[in-house]
Design a protein around this motif. Structure first.
Motif, PDB file in Angstrom:
ATOM      1  N   LEU A 222       0.805  -1.223   0.000  1.00 44.64           N
ATOM      2  CA  LEU A 222       0.000   0.000   0.000  1.00 44.64           C
ATOM      3  C   LEU A 222       0.841   1.277   0.000  1.00 44.64           C
ATOM      4  O   LEU A 222       0.566   2.189  -0.800  1.00 44.64           O
ATOM      5  N   PRO A 223       1.878   1.400   0.825  1.00 48.35           N
ATOM      6  CA  PRO A 223       2.670   2.639   0.780  1.00 48.35           C
ATOM      7  C   PRO A 223       3.300   2.886  -0.591  1.00 48.35           C
ATOM      8  O   PRO A 223       3.344   4.029  -1.067  1.00 48.35           O
ATOM      9  N   THR A 224       3.773   1.821  -1.233  1.00 47.05           N
ATOM     10  CA  THR A 224       4.381   1.981  -2.566  1.00 47.05           C
ATOM     11  C   THR A 224       3.331   2.403  -3.586  1.00 47.05           C
ATOM     12  O   THR A 224       3.583   3.254  -4.440  1.00 47.05           O
ATOM     13  N   ALA A 225       2.131   1.826  -3.487  1.00 49.19           N
ATOM     14  CA  ALA A 225       1.048   2.201  -4.396  1.00 49.19           C
ATOM     15  C   ALA A 225       0.685   3.672  -4.233  1.00 49.19           C
ATOM     16  O   ALA A 225       0.507   4.403  -5.223  1.00 49.19           O
ATOM     17  N   GLU A 226       0.606   4.121  -2.999  1.00 52.18           N
ATOM     18  CA  GLU A 226       0.250   5.519  -2.749  1.00 52.18           C
ATOM     19  C   GLU A 226       1.334   6.465  -3.246  1.00 52.18           C
ATOM     20  O   GLU A 226       1.036   7.515  -3.814  1.00 52.18           O
ATOM     21  N   ARG A 227       2.600   6.097  -3.044  1.00 50.43           N
ATOM     22  CA  ARG A 227       3.693   6.936  -3.540  1.00 50.43           C
ATOM     23  C   ARG A 227       3.682   7.009  -5.064  1.00 50.43           C
ATOM     24  O   ARG A 227       3.911   8.078  -5.645  1.00 50.43           O
ATOM     25  N   ALA A 228       3.425   5.875  -5.705  1.00 49.92           N
ATOM     26  CA  ALA A 228       3.392   5.851  -7.171  1.00 49.92           C
ATOM     27  C   ALA A 228       2.283   6.754  -7.709  1.00 49.92           C
ATOM     28  O   ALA A 228       2.477   7.488  -8.691  1.00 49.92           O
ATOM     29  N   LEU A 229       1.130   6.724  -7.075  1.00 54.75           N
ATOM     30  CA  LEU A 229       0.022   7.574  -7.505  1.00 54.75           C
ATOM     31  C   LEU A 229       0.317   9.043  -7.245  1.00 54.75           C
ATOM     32  O   LEU A 229       0.000   9.910  -8.075  1.00 54.75           O
ATOM     33  N   ASP A 230       0.934   9.345  -6.110  1.00 51.40           N
ATOM     34  CA  ASP A 230       1.300  10.737  -5.817  1.00 51.40           C
ATOM     35  C   ASP A 230       2.271  11.272  -6.861  1.00 51.40           C
ATOM     36  O   ASP A 230       2.132  12.395  -7.351  1.00 51.40           O
ATOM     37  N   LYS A 231       3.253  10.460  -7.203  1.00 52.18           N
ATOM     38  CA  LYS A 231       4.243  10.875  -8.196  1.00 52.18           C
ATOM     39  C   LYS A 231       3.605  11.099  -9.554  1.00 52.18           C
ATOM     40  O   LYS A 231       4.024  11.977 -10.328  1.00 52.18           O
ATOM     41  N   ALA A 232       2.563  10.327  -9.856  1.00 51.90           N
ATOM     42  CA  ALA A 232       1.877  10.429 -11.147  1.00 51.90           C
ATOM     43  C   ALA A 232       0.710  11.414 -11.118  1.00 51.90           C
ATOM     44  O   ALA A 232      -0.091  11.446 -12.050  1.00 51.90           O
ATOM     45  N   GLN A 233       0.628  12.225 -10.047  1.00 50.88           N
ATOM     46  CA  GLN A 233      -0.460  13.196  -9.867  1.00 50.88           C
ATOM     47  C   GLN A 233      -1.837  12.536  -9.917  1.00 50.88           C
ATOM     48  O   GLN A 233      -2.806  13.113 -10.383  1.00 50.88           O
ATOM     49  N   GLY A 234      -1.886  11.311  -9.421  1.00 56.26           N
ATOM     50  CA  GLY A 234      -3.151  10.607  -9.344  1.00 56.26           C
ATOM     51  C   GLY A 234      -3.624   9.974 -10.630  1.00 56.26           C
ATOM     52  O   GLY A 234      -4.720   9.412 -10.671  1.00 56.26           O
ATOM     53  N   VAL A 235      -2.819  10.034 -11.678  1.00 55.63           N
ATOM     54  CA  VAL A 235      -3.227   9.503 -12.995  1.00 55.63           C
ATOM     55  C   VAL A 235      -2.716   8.076 -13.107  1.00 55.63           C
ATOM     56  O   VAL A 235      -1.514   7.824 -13.250  1.00 55.63           O
ATOM     57  N   LEU A 236      -3.625   7.120 -13.067  1.00 54.55           N
ATOM     58  CA  LEU A 236      -3.263   5.703 -13.077  1.00 54.55           C
ATOM     59  C   LEU A 236      -2.530   5.322 -14.348  1.00 54.55           C
ATOM     60  O   LEU A 236      -1.604   4.501 -14.329  1.00 54.55           O
ATOM     61  N   ARG A 237      -2.909   5.896 -15.456  1.00 54.83           N
ATOM     62  CA  ARG A 237      -2.239   5.581 -16.725  1.00 54.83           C
ATOM     63  C   ARG A 237      -0.765   5.947 -16.676  1.00 54.83           C
ATOM     64  O   ARG A 237       0.085   5.257 -17.240  1.00 54.83           O
ATOM     65  N   ASN A 238      -0.435   7.035 -15.979  1.00 51.53           N
ATOM     66  CA  ASN A 238       0.971   7.430 -15.848  1.00 51.53           C
ATOM     67  C   ASN A 238       1.747   6.406 -15.023  1.00 51.53           C
ATOM     68  O   ASN A 238       2.932   6.153 -15.281  1.00 51.53           O
ATOM     69  N   VAL A 239       1.092   5.811 -14.033  1.00 52.76           N
ATOM     70  CA  VAL A 239       1.738   4.759 -13.242  1.00 52.76           C
ATOM     71  C   VAL A 239       2.020   3.555 -14.138  1.00 52.76           C
ATOM     72  O   VAL A 239       3.112   2.970 -14.103  1.00 52.76           O
ATOM     73  N   GLU A 240       1.051   3.182 -14.951  1.00 57.89           N
ATOM     74  CA  GLU A 240       1.215   2.050 -15.855  1.00 57.89           C
ATOM     75  C   GLU A 240       2.375   2.298 -16.820  1.00 57.89           C
ATOM     76  O   GLU A 240       3.189   1.406 -17.072  1.00 57.89           O
ATOM     77  N   GLU A 241       2.425   3.507 -17.362  1.00 60.28           N
ATOM     78  CA  GLU A 241       3.483   3.811 -18.351  1.00 60.28           C
ATOM     79  C   GLU A 241       4.848   3.829 -17.704  1.00 60.28           C
ATOM     80  O   GLU A 241       5.849   3.434 -18.313  1.00 60.28           O
ATOM     81  N   ALA A 242       4.935   4.330 -16.467  1.00 64.75           N
ATOM     82  CA  ALA A 242       6.210   4.357 -15.763  1.00 64.75           C
ATOM     83  C   ALA A 242       6.695   2.947 -15.443  1.00 64.75           C
ATOM     84  O   ALA A 242       7.902   2.675 -15.436  1.00 64.75           O
ATOM     85  N   LYS A 243       5.760   2.034 -15.214  1.00 67.61           N
ATOM     86  CA  LYS A 243       6.102   0.659 -14.879  1.00 67.61           C
ATOM     87  C   LYS A 243       6.502  -0.141 -16.125  1.00 67.61           C
ATOM     88  O   LYS A 243       7.283  -1.091 -16.029  1.00 67.61           O
ATOM     89  N   ALA A 244       5.971   0.265 -17.273  1.00 63.38           N
ATOM     90  CA  ALA A 244       6.182  -0.510 -18.516  1.00 63.38           C
ATOM     91  C   ALA A 244       7.638  -0.459 -18.958  1.00 63.38           C
ATOM     92  O   ALA A 244       8.357   0.484 -18.718  1.00 63.38           O
TER      93      ALA A 244
END
Length: 292
Positions: A270-292
């Motif tokens: 959960l903490p990693t998920a929240e940090r990833a979303l914060d870094k992506a300004q809450g945009v889930l697609r940006n999290v997906e692209e950063a992970k790809a």
């Protein structure tokens, strides 16, 4: 134009019910069609509004009568649908909250009250102020927009008459020429429909750009009842590509927050998920692209 009596409807009170209803329905359809020319201007509003709202600004609706009533209907839905904070939705109402339920005589003519409401609510540069008036000449609403613009806010004027003063004094003027009503001056009909549809489009597109929608789904909705918890579980299962029990467990772990639950279901803590979303300004697609 919205105040004119259209001679086509002069004898509408003598028509049979189906004929009269058909005529009024055609007017509603024409009101929606009148919005199409304004789409580029609406896109400009979205582009200007999103950075201010990302910086913590408020969505502010202003108007009198039908206009503010449809605005409140729009704004109040943003919380449960997109988790937009109620503290960041503001209504500047001619005549105050009582005017939502009652006609307050003369309230729309009180320009001084419009200016005072802008000042008392400390409208500032990050705020997005949307003024609505079918006529485009309501003194209260015009003064709200003028005062808000002077305070540095982004201002939008939505009207249904050409050459509307409200559109001229705003940063962005949105015009839907709905014309005369079937019942002369009854602007809760075509003009009201057009204003509500414009707000539907505008607020939804803003929420899309802020990341509250992912792959066509309301991934920031508040699952506050059994039906919505079932919908949320289905979203997480679909988007994370996991079974229903895993999706529900992830939602329970995140306090029924859908976006972090999707990431948790995919293996994030959960903490990693929240940090990833914060870094992506809450945009889930940006999290997906950063992970790809």
């Amino acid at each position: 134009m919205t105040e004119l009596a259209d001679p086509r409807y002069r004898d509408i009170d003598t028509w049979d019910d189906v004929t009269a209803l058909r005529a009024m329905l055609e007017g509603q359809m024409a009101a929606i069609a009148a919005i199409a020319p304004a789409l580029p201007a609406l896109a400009d509003v979205v582009a200007a509004a999103v950075p201010r709202l990302r910086a913590g600004g408020r969505l502010v609706y202003a108007g009198a009568g039908t206009s503010i009533r449809v605005a409140v209907q729009d704004g109040i839905e943003l919380g449960p649908t997109y988790d937009w904070p109620e503290a960041r939705t503001l209504y500047l109402i001619a005549g105050g909250e009582a005017a939502l339920m009652l006609g307050i005589e003369g309230a729309e003519d009180n320009a001084e009250d419009g200016r005072a409401q802008v000042e008392s609510n400390t409208i500032g540069p990050n705020d997005v102020v949307i003024g609505l008036a079918a006529s485009g000449r309501t003194p209260f609403t015009i003064e709200v927009v003028k005062a808000a613009r002077a305070a540095g806010a982004l201002t939008v004027g939505i009207a249904c008459n050409p050459d509307a003063v409200l559109c001229a004094v705003a940063d962005h003027g949105i015009l839907a020429e709905t014309g005369a009503e079937a019942v002369a001056g009854s602007t809760r009909m075509k003009a009201g429909t057009a204003q509500k549809a414009i707000l539907n489009l505008l607020s939804t597109q803003i929420m899309l750009r802020l990341g509250h929608v992912h792959r066509g789904l309301m991934v920031d909705m508040r699952p506050q009842n059994i039906k919505l918890r079932g919908r949320a579980t289905g979203m997480v299962a679909t988007l994370a590509q996991v079974d229903t029990p895993i999706a529900q467990a992830a939602l329970e772990q995140t306090g029924w927050k859908i976006k972090p639950a999707i990431l948790v279901a995919q293996g994030y803590d959960l903490p990693t998920a929240e940090r990833a979303l914060d870094k992506a300004q809450g945009v889930l697609r940006n999290v997906e692209e950063a992970k790809a």
